[in-house]
Every structure is written in C-alpha cells, then in structure tokens.
Design a protein around this motif. Structure first.
Motif, PDB file in Angstrom:
ATOM      1  N   GLY A  70     -42.750 -16.767   4.275  1.00 18.25           N
ATOM      2  CA  GLY A  70     -42.319 -17.711   5.292  1.00 18.25           C
ATOM      3  C   GLY A  70     -40.817 -17.835   5.386  1.00 18.25           C
ATOM      4  N   ARG A 128     -36.219  -8.896   0.067  1.00 21.18           N
ATOM      5  CA  ARG A 128     -35.443  -7.711   0.480  1.00 21.18           C
ATOM      6  C   ARG A 128     -33.960  -8.030   0.365  1.00 21.18           C
ATOM      7  NH1 ARG A 128     -38.085  -5.426   6.048  1.00 21.18           N
ATOM      8  NH2 ARG A 128     -40.104  -4.789   5.223  1.00 21.18           N
ATOM      9  N   GLU A 164     -31.796  -6.401   1.972  1.00 19.20           N
ATOM     10  CA  GLU A 164     -31.401  -6.118   3.376  1.00 19.20           C
ATOM     11  C   GLU A 164     -30.342  -5.020   3.515  1.00 19.20           C
ATOM     12  OE1 GLU A 164     -33.591  -7.445   5.116  1.00 19.20           O
ATOM     13  OE2 GLU A 164     -34.024  -9.459   4.416  1.00 19.20           O
ATOM     14  N   ILE A 193     -36.543  -3.831  14.240  1.00 16.66           N
ATOM     15  CA  ILE A 193     -37.015  -3.871  15.636  1.00 16.66           C
ATOM     16  C   ILE A 193     -36.368  -5.097  16.286  1.00 16.66           C
ATOM     17  CG2 ILE A 193     -39.048  -4.038  17.143  1.00 16.66           C
ATOM     18  CD1 ILE A 193     -40.753  -2.980  14.789  1.00 16.66           C
TER      19      ILE A 193
END
Ligand code: SAM
Ligand code: FES
Length: 354
Positions: A116, A169, A171, A242
């Motif tokens: 979340g 992550r 990133e 995306i």
C-alpha cells in the motif's frame, strides 16, 4: 559477448564495464537481429538452466492485497501520489483483509503480500494486529509487507508480529537519478538505510527498480546491478515503468519489455536463488509479458487478491491488467498461462533457499 554471459553464469558477478557492454549489446540487437542470434536468447537459456537447478518447473505464487491507496509521498511516477487529487482514495479494514486471505487460502495461496501507499492510518498497533491475526489463522502462510519507509521500531514490531518478508524497491541506485524521480523530502540514502534495517531485523528482503523510468541510462542500470549484488537480497522486484496520466511523467515513454526481460536474465545469473517475480507491469505492456518473464528466469507471479470494488483505484500506472477479474479468475488464468509454457504453479510458501 557470449563469454560474458558464461562468465556471469560461472562467477555470478561481472565488472561494471562488462555489464554495460552486455546492456548496450542488447539495445543494439533489439530490432536488427533474428531471435535466434540475439544475445538475449543465449542469456535466457542460461537463466532457465539456473532456475531449473534450484526451483525446477515450479512457479511460486503470491496473493497481492492492495491495502490502501492513501499515500503521504509524492513520487513523480506514481498514480497514487498525494498530489493526485483525481485518485479515488480507499483503505481496507481488517475484516476486508482477512476475507481476502480466506479467499486466497482457498485458492491455494500460501503467501499474502500486503502492499500500500504510506498511509498513517495504519498505526503500528493496527498493523501488528492485522499481521498477528493473519499469521494465527494461517500459520502455514508467509506474510510479505510492502508498505514503504518506516522507523526501525516499526519494522521490528511488524517482524515480531510475524511478518516474514519485506519488499522495498530502491527504485534507482544513483542519487541524482533518484532526485529526478522524487521530491526533495525523499532520499536514496534513507531508502537504502531502510533496506539495511530490514535485513538486520531478519526479514527476507526485496529491492528493485522500474525499468525505463524517466532519465534512466544504461550506466544507472549498471549501478543497480552492482547494488543488487552488494545487498544480496532474497527477492528482486523489477518491472517496466509505465506512465500514469495524472502524474508529472504522463507524457514519458514506458520501459521496454526487451530490456526488462534482459535484466531478469542477468539478475537470475547474478543471484541464482533469488525470488524473482514476473510482474503485473510486465503483463501490462505485453499480453504475454509474464510468461516471457518466467522464460527469462523469473520464478514468481503475484496475482491480485484485492476486493474487486477497489481494484481500479490502486492505479499506479495506466491500463493495469486484471482490474476487472475476480481472484479466482486470475488464479485460474495464471495456472493456464504457466502450463502453456511448461511450468507449474505450486501451493507452497516458496521461501528463499538458504
Ligand atoms: N509504498 C510502498 C513503497 O514505496 O515501496 C509500496 C507501494 S509502491 C506503489 C510499489 C511500487 O510501485 C514502487 O516501488 C514502484 O517501483 C512501483 N510503481 C509506482 N509507479 C509506477 C509506474 N508508473 N510504473 C511502474 N511501476 C510503478
Ligand atoms: Fe488476472 Fe489473467 S492473471 S486475469
């Protein structure tokens, strides 16, 4: 170039320049070479051999429960960032979550992933109660958390309540690149410290990146591979970036499937036992993305267990798949998809092999 892949296979590491050469080669061969002559075809064969050695034809499955789309952060790429006033916000209560687990258990899931936004509503007391209850009801299941950056004490409380794994992550491993993806108040060093804390506490940890995120270069990807080797995580989550229409990156290009698959293959050779999902984002940019992810070296899939009524609202990026499908449909669909490529979804916790 095949020698570099052989070297990575045998030694499980490469010099940064060697990684760079491989990534450049993949880019050059992407559209010009026949499939059989591509460097990626050779890499995927090796990656499949390695995953076969440790995991056979098994694919582990995790039931993803998207807890909340409230988030205090404002990452430029993410559809649930706090500045997106068009996001319809929701949060799941304990009862909703337990009901997802019940459905999931019945469908054969033995790992639940609670993911979340960073939502302050879930205090340590609320969260540890949820974790503890799931673990008491389903002692044969693993609980994975993906709730972002927290204090040491909070991570420790989650662990003591029974949580097994944590996905965070990183990133990108390049701080200038990190700065271009996140507002001033966030930092790569804090994110990395969180991963260290999680490891120290005893979680199985997962780091990862978005492939093709805005401003990402091959040099950044090399830094990511070097960091992954250094951290030596139990899981690595990578999927293509995306764009989401309501973010500052709305007009940016998506990451490519080819580069994502190539990185999956490299990661499998570099970290042979790693738990490596073929992500929903990969399935979103190509209808066969998840199957190809498995064939490139991945060994995990994460179908959605969230209640149907909130699915569309957990919109990290545009055109996300599976937002209209019941958990059972996704599960069955995934079974068929894996069978179609000669792999089998198993009802196991699917822990990292020591
Ligand atoms: N809040 C937690 C955190 O920060 O780790 C978990 C939720 S966060 C939305 C999960 C992951 O979604 C992020 O780590 C990021 O890599 C990915 N993500 C966010 N926006 C995305 C996008 N536009 N395209 C692909 N992946 C995205
Ligand atoms: Fe969700 Fe195919 S996995 S519908």
């Amino acid at each position: 170039m095949k020698e570099l892949i052989d070297k990575l296979h045998i030694e499980q590491k490469l010099e940064p320049l060697e990684f760079k050469n491989l990534l450049q080669m993949e880019e050059n061969q992407r559209y010009d070479f026949e499939e059989k002559d591509k460097i990626s075809t050779y890499l995927f064969e090796k990656a499949r051999t390695v995953r076969q050695e440790y995991y056979g034809n098994k694919v582990f499955t995790r039931g993803l429960i998207e807890l909340t789309n409230y988030c205090k952060n404002d990452c430029y790429y993410c559809g649930i960032r706090r500045s997106n006033s068009n996001a319809l916000r929701y949060r799941l209560e304990k009862e909703d979550i337990l009901s997802c687990c019940e459905t999931g258990y019945f469908l054969g899931f033995r790992t639940f992933v609670l993911q979340g936004g960073e939502d302050r509503y879930y205090t340590d007391r609320i969260m540890t109660d949820i974790i503890y209850t799931i673990k008491s009801k389903y002692p044969d299941c693993a609980v994975t958390l993906s709730l972002g950056e927290k204090e040491y004490e909070t991570y420790k409380a989650y662990f003591d309540a029974g949580a097994d794994r944590y996905l965070l992550r990183h990133e990108t491993s390049n701080s200038e690149h990190y700065r271009k993806l996140h507002p001033e108040e966030m930092s790569l060093s804090h994110r990395k410290k969180c991963l260290e804390k999680l490891k120290e506490i005893g979680f199985q940890v997962g780091c990862g990146i978005m492939v093709g995120s805005p401003f990402q270069t091959i040099d950044h990807l090399v830094e990511d591979l070097v960091y992954m080797k250094e951290l030596s995580p139990h899981m690595v989550g990578i999927g293509p970036f995306i764009p989401h229409h309501d973010t500052p990156f709305a007009k940016e290009n998506s990451g490519t499937m080819e580069q994502t698959l190539f990185l999956l293959g490299l990661i499998r050779l570099m970290l042979p036992k790693v738990l490596l999902p073929a992500t929903t984002a990969l399935g979103t940019i190509n209808p066969k993305g998840r199957e190809m992810g498995i064939l490139a070296g991945a060994n995990v899939v994460m179908p959605n267990l969230s209640p149907l009524r909130v699915r569309k609202n957990y919109g990290l990026y545009d055109n996300k798949i599976c937002t209209g499908d019941e958990a059972a449909e996704c599960r069955q669909c995934m079974d068929l998809r894996m069978k179609s490529i000669g792999y089998e979804i198993v009802s196991e916790r699917g822990d990292f092999i020591k």
